[in-house]
Design a protein around this motif. Structure first.
Motif, PDB file in Angstrom:
ATOM      1  N   LYS A  60      24.837   4.311  11.603  1.00 42.99           N
ATOM      2  CA  LYS A  60      24.952   5.368  10.596  1.00 42.99           C
ATOM      3  C   LYS A  60      26.220   5.171   9.760  1.00 42.99           C
ATOM      4  O   LYS A  60      26.189   5.281   8.531  1.00 42.99           O
ATOM      5  CB  LYS A  60      24.980   6.735  11.284  1.00 42.99           C
ATOM      6  N   ASP A  61      27.326   4.842  10.420  1.00 35.79           N
ATOM      7  CA  ASP A  61      28.577   4.601   9.698  1.00 35.79           C
ATOM      8  C   ASP A  61      28.451   3.393   8.779  1.00 35.79           C
ATOM      9  O   ASP A  61      28.824   3.454   7.609  1.00 35.79           O
ATOM     10  CB  ASP A  61      29.724   4.398  10.689  1.00 35.79           C
ATOM     11  N   ILE A  62      27.913   2.307   9.287  1.00 31.81           N
ATOM     12  CA  ILE A  62      27.776   1.075   8.497  1.00 31.81           C
ATOM     13  C   ILE A  62      26.854   1.301   7.302  1.00 31.81           C
ATOM     14  O   ILE A  62      27.095   0.785   6.209  1.00 31.81           O
ATOM     15  CB  ILE A  62      27.294  -0.084   9.394  1.00 31.81           C
ATOM     16  N   ASN A  63      25.803   2.090   7.490  1.00 32.05           N
ATOM     17  CA  ASN A  63      24.895   2.398   6.383  1.00 32.05           C
ATOM     18  C   ASN A  63      25.598   3.134   5.245  1.00 32.05           C
ATOM     19  O   ASN A  63      25.178   3.032   4.090  1.00 32.05           O
ATOM     20  CB  ASN A  63      23.695   3.215   6.872  1.00 32.05           C
ATOM     21  N   ASN A  64      26.672   3.850   5.562  1.00 35.56           N
ATOM     22  CA  ASN A  64      27.460   4.529   4.522  1.00 35.56           C
ATOM     23  C   ASN A  64      28.042   3.545   3.513  1.00 35.56           C
ATOM     24  O   ASN A  64      28.397   3.922   2.401  1.00 35.56           O
ATOM     25  CB  ASN A  64      28.610   5.337   5.138  1.00 35.56           C
ATOM     26  N   TYR A  65      28.166   2.279   3.913  1.00 35.23           N
ATOM     27  CA  TYR A  65      28.756   1.250   3.042  1.00 35.23           C
ATOM     28  C   TYR A  65      27.667   0.379   2.406  1.00 35.23           C
ATOM     29  O   TYR A  65      27.944  -0.721   1.920  1.00 35.23           O
ATOM     30  CB  TYR A  65      29.736   0.387   3.842  1.00 35.23           C
TER      31      TYR A  65
ATOM     32  N   SER B  98      23.786  -6.110  10.805  1.00 38.17           N
ATOM     33  CA  SER B  98      23.960  -7.558  10.950  1.00 38.17           C
ATOM     34  C   SER B  98      24.921  -8.109   9.892  1.00 38.17           C
ATOM     35  O   SER B  98      25.743  -8.984  10.178  1.00 38.17           O
ATOM     36  CB  SER B  98      22.618  -8.281  10.882  1.00 38.17           C
ATOM     37  N   GLU B  99      24.852  -7.588   8.675  1.00 35.33           N
ATOM     38  CA  GLU B  99      25.774  -8.026   7.619  1.00 35.33           C
ATOM     39  C   GLU B  99      27.207  -7.644   7.980  1.00 35.33           C
ATOM     40  O   GLU B  99      28.131  -8.449   7.839  1.00 35.33           O
ATOM     41  CB  GLU B  99      25.395  -7.391   6.280  1.00 35.33           C
ATOM     42  N   PHE B 100      27.372  -6.412   8.440  1.00 29.06           N
ATOM     43  CA  PHE B 100      28.704  -5.947   8.815  1.00 29.06           C
ATOM     44  C   PHE B 100      29.261  -6.791   9.961  1.00 29.06           C
ATOM     45  O   PHE B 100      30.429  -7.174   9.943  1.00 29.06           O
ATOM     46  CB  PHE B 100      28.665  -4.468   9.223  1.00 29.06           C
TER      47      PHE B 100
ATOM     48  N   PRO C 277      38.994  -0.103   8.621  1.00 28.04           N
ATOM     49  CA  PRO C 277      39.771   0.971   9.267  1.00 28.04           C
ATOM     50  C   PRO C 277      38.963   2.258   9.458  1.00 28.04           C
ATOM     51  O   PRO C 277      39.110   2.944  10.477  1.00 28.04           O
ATOM     52  CB  PRO C 277      40.945   1.193   8.312  1.00 28.04           C
ATOM     53  N   LYS C 278      38.088   2.569   8.516  1.00 28.81           N
ATOM     54  CA  LYS C 278      37.225   3.755   8.640  1.00 28.81           C
ATOM     55  C   LYS C 278      36.235   3.567   9.792  1.00 28.81           C
ATOM     56  O   LYS C 278      35.994   4.496  10.570  1.00 28.81           O
ATOM     57  CB  LYS C 278      36.465   3.997   7.339  1.00 28.81           C
ATOM     58  N   HIS C 279      35.675   2.377   9.892  1.00 30.24           N
ATOM     59  CA  HIS C 279      34.734   2.080  10.967  1.00 30.24           C
ATOM     60  C   HIS C 279      35.434   2.145  12.325  1.00 30.24           C
ATOM     61  O   HIS C 279      34.870   2.662  13.297  1.00 30.24           O
ATOM     62  CB  HIS C 279      34.107   0.698  10.738  1.00 30.24           C
ATOM     63  N   GLN C 280      36.635   1.649  12.367  1.00 29.29           N
ATOM     64  CA  GLN C 280      37.408   1.685  13.618  1.00 29.29           C
ATOM     65  C   GLN C 280      37.645   3.125  14.069  1.00 29.29           C
ATOM     66  O   GLN C 280      37.591   3.425  15.262  1.00 29.29           O
ATOM     67  CB  GLN C 280      38.729   0.942  13.441  1.00 29.29           C
TER      68      GLN C 280
END
Length: 140
Positions: free
Chosen positions: A26-31, A36-38, A108-111
């Motif tokens: 969900k977090d990665i989709n925000n970007y 897999s890309e992330f 940093p946001k993902h962390q």
């Protein structure tokens, strides 16, 4: 059978893993990115230039799928392929300046999301957790 701790451990691990994956996805989709890309960008961001095989092993994506992911990231200008001068069979993958700039912003946001997921356990519990998962993961 009701007291089978191995089975219960397995079920709890699978449920926890699913929740962690859902929250990070969900977090990665925000970007506007797929997981897999992330993961590929994060590997390059953290470890620097690597071979396709090294990235595939690091992010647990098979070599056929990793090529597709890298093609998409290359088309977006986030990574580049570099031929190895010593061995023509080897191709290095490197994050571009644009990819690094993106990761400087979003990592940093993902962390923080990951920190929040694990905020319910102490640092000491995290160390025990890591050790236990390593023990289970080394069984082959």
């Amino acid at each position: 059978m009701a007291n089978n701790l191995s089975l219960k451990s397995f079920v709890v691990l699978m449920k926890a893993s699913k929740i962690v994956q859902e929250q990070t996805k969900k977090d990665i989709n925000n970007y506007n990115m797929h997981t897999s890309e992330f993961m590929v960008l994060e590997a390059l961001y953290s470890k620097g230039k690597q071979t396709v095989r090294q990235i595939s092993d690091a992010v647990l994506i098979n070599s056929g799928s990793i090529t597709y992911v890298m093609d998409k990231l290359e088309a977006k200008g986030l990574l580049e392929r570099i031929d190895c001068k010593e061995d023509r069979r080897v191709v290095y993958i490197q994050i571009t300046d644009e990819g690094k700039k993106l990761m400087d912003e979003i990592f940093p946001k993902h962390q923080l999301v990951i920190e929040d997921i694990f905020s319910c356990i102490t640092d000491q519990e995290k160390e025990v957790f890591i050790d236990l998962l390593k023990k289970v993961g080394k069984k082959e």
